[in-house]
Design an enzyme around this catalytic site. Structure first.
Site, PDB file in Angstrom:
ATOM      1  N   LYS A 150       6.498 -34.550  15.517  1.00  0.00           N
ATOM      2  CA  LYS A 150       7.216 -33.087  15.487  1.00  0.00           C
ATOM      3  C   LYS A 150       6.099 -31.923  15.021  1.00  0.00           C
ATOM      4  CE  LYS A 150       9.453 -34.698  11.119  1.00  0.00           C
ATOM      5  NZ  LYS A 150       9.104 -36.363  11.395  1.00  0.00           N
ATOM      6  N   ASN A 173       8.984 -28.514   7.504  1.00  0.00           N
ATOM      7  CA  ASN A 173       8.251 -29.694   7.078  1.00  0.00           C
ATOM      8  C   ASN A 173       6.770 -29.725   7.446  1.00  0.00           C
ATOM      9  OD1 ASN A 173       8.879 -32.479   6.096  1.00  0.00           O
ATOM     10  ND2 ASN A 173       7.933 -32.889   8.265  1.00  0.00           N
ATOM     11  N   HIS A 219      12.467 -44.003   6.843  1.00  0.00           N
ATOM     12  CA  HIS A 219      12.855 -43.407   5.896  1.00  0.00           C
ATOM     13  C   HIS A 219      14.436 -44.339   5.470  1.00  0.00           C
ATOM     14  CE1 HIS A 219      10.106 -40.264   5.960  1.00  0.00           C
ATOM     15  NE2 HIS A 219      10.535 -39.668   7.137  1.00  0.00           N
TER      16      HIS A 219
END
Length: 458
Positions: A150, A173, A219
């Site tokens: 990303k 981010n 995560h």
């Protein structure tokens, strides 16, 4: 900076004062909000000093030093000036919202229960940006998420837009707090890299183009299993207006399932299938199969924004890549040294191994899982592995049956050992497949340490 008149006079609690948290405090104060902020790190609290960036963001007669307790905030004078109190968030009664940095683990942190008990919504800086959009000049927003790729795709879309002369900013981010930046003029495009945590803290971000690259296990300490993690990614599309564009890579089952759930969007849904042949010879910073997907997604995104094909081609050809993502550092005695410190899980490391023929692989750190299964298809490229960090012993045990391994412990020792073992034409690759927090502040510091060790080689 980006602010909203809707925040004026409201009370916000802010937990976490790293880059995005500090920028959020500044934007809220500049808008005339009353903010109580806290971070367990005293050094981060001490950074909240009066700044021209915040304008008149201080209550009259107040200093920037920590204020003990959680006494009610005073009436502001003159009206509209922000007020900052630095204090523990023990009682959230009366706050309009709790703003948390994405790094705060809401599944375990007691602040979440306090907020629920007080009936206070929990949001992040991306939600504040969404609230501010109505007061910005007419614009579009691209939101890009996925487990891997990303950051590269965000930077690539941003670069193509710049190449085409479109006013653009990137944030989120990728490390650039969006609220700290100046609003774009009319016709601009905000390109946001969005982690699952940021999506969790957002309720109203209606992206003109929403992008999902892939979903692989990551995560999982923050979610109720893999399905919970995938559901977090899917929320990016649930927040969209039906007529807005969705671009989804369907190379994994979870992403393909999300694409199927959106099939009613018809021409507003673009699916990017794996294995599509592309000639990448003109794109020096976009090599390897993973970057083929990143490029295809960026192309589809820019087409949805109306960018001309010639500008897209020029952008792909001139894109310089990202620091710490397959970044060539130096060649020494015919050996190439590559910094891929941003590869913090095995799925991200796998395509890096696939990009080279003979690799001396530096791997390890704080593991996000117990295996390296995603990398197995590319073990044939590895001449030798050098393990570091907490995961070093475990990874050495996994790799020793199939390749030579040295347990080096530290990054500096691994660079030295790899330099001694590599031959001309081979590549020394830092692609750790792990988080950095056992030995470094973040992946950037780890990559900088790799560069320093390589530059010290004679």
């Amino acid at each position: 900076m980006i602010t909203s008149a809707a925040w004026a006079g409201k009370r916000y609690a802010m937990l976490g004062l790293a880059r995005s948290g500090a920028a959020t405090v500044g934007a809220l104060l500049a808008a005339g909000a009353r903010v109580t902020a806290w971070d367990s790190d005293e050094a981060k609290r001490s950074t909240l000093t009066p700044s021209p960036l915040w304008g008149e963001g201080w209550g009259e007669g107040q200093s920037s030093s920590a204020v003990a307790g959680t006494a009610p905030l005073p009436t502001l004078s003159p009206p509209g000036r922000g007020y900052l109190c630095v204090a523990p968030l023990d009682d959230l009664t009366g706050f309009d919202a709790l703003v948390v940095s994405p790094g705060v683990p809401l599944n375990t942190h007691p602040i979440a229960a306090r907020a629920r008990a007080a009936g206070v919504p929990i949001i992040g800086d991306i939600e504040l940006f969404a609230q501010a959009r109505g007061q910005l000049p007419p614009h579009k927003v691209v939101g890009i998420t996925g487990t891997n790729g990303k950051s590269t795709t965000t930077a690539l879309v941003h670069h193509i837009l710049q190449t085409a002369g479109v006013p653009t900013l990137m944030g989120g981010n990728i490390g650039l707090p969006i609220l700290a930046q100046e609003p774009l003029p009319a016709g601009g495009v905000y390109v946001l890299e969005l982690s699952s945590y940021q999506i969790d803290l957002t309720a109203s971000l209606d992206c003109d183009v929403a992008v999902l690259l892939n979903i692989t296990p990551d995560h999982l300490d923050r979610y109720d299993g893999f399905d919970g993690y995938a559901a977090s990614k899917a929320r990016l599309f649930a927040m969209q207006s039906p007529g807005h564009e969705a671009v989804i890579g369907i190379g994994d089952a979870a992403s393909a399932a999300i694409a199927r759930s959106l099939s009613a969007r018809g021409e507003h849904l673009t699916k990017i299938a794996p294995g599509v042949c592309l000639f990448q010879g003109k794109w020096p910073a976009l090599q390897g199969p993973h970057n083929a997907q990143n490029a295809l997604v960026a192309i589809a995104t820019c087409q949805a924004l109306g960018v001309a094909e010639a500008d897209i081609d020029r952008g792909l050809e001139t894109f310089g890549g990202l620091p710490h993502r397959m970044e060539r550092v130096r060649e020494v005695a015919g050996v190439t040294y590559v910094d891929d410190s941003k590869a913090t899980n095995p799925d991200s490391t796998a395509p890096a191994l696939a990009a080279f023929d003979r690799v001396h692989w530096i791997v390890g750190g704080r593991a996000k899982g117990d295996d390296l299964d995603a990398c197995v298809p590319h073990f044939g490229s590895v001449a030798r592995a050098y393990t570091i960090g907490e995961a070093g012993p475990r990874f050495a045990a996994i790799l020793a049956p199939v390749m030579p391994v040295e347990q080096c412990g530290t990054l500096e020792a691994a660079v030295g050992a790899a330099a001694a073992g590599a031959r001309p034409g081979e590549t020394v690759l830092l692609s750790p497949a792990c988080a950095s927090f056992d030995q470094f502040r973040d992946y950037e510091e780890r990559g900088d340490a790799f560069r320093a060790a390589v530059e010290a080689l004679s």
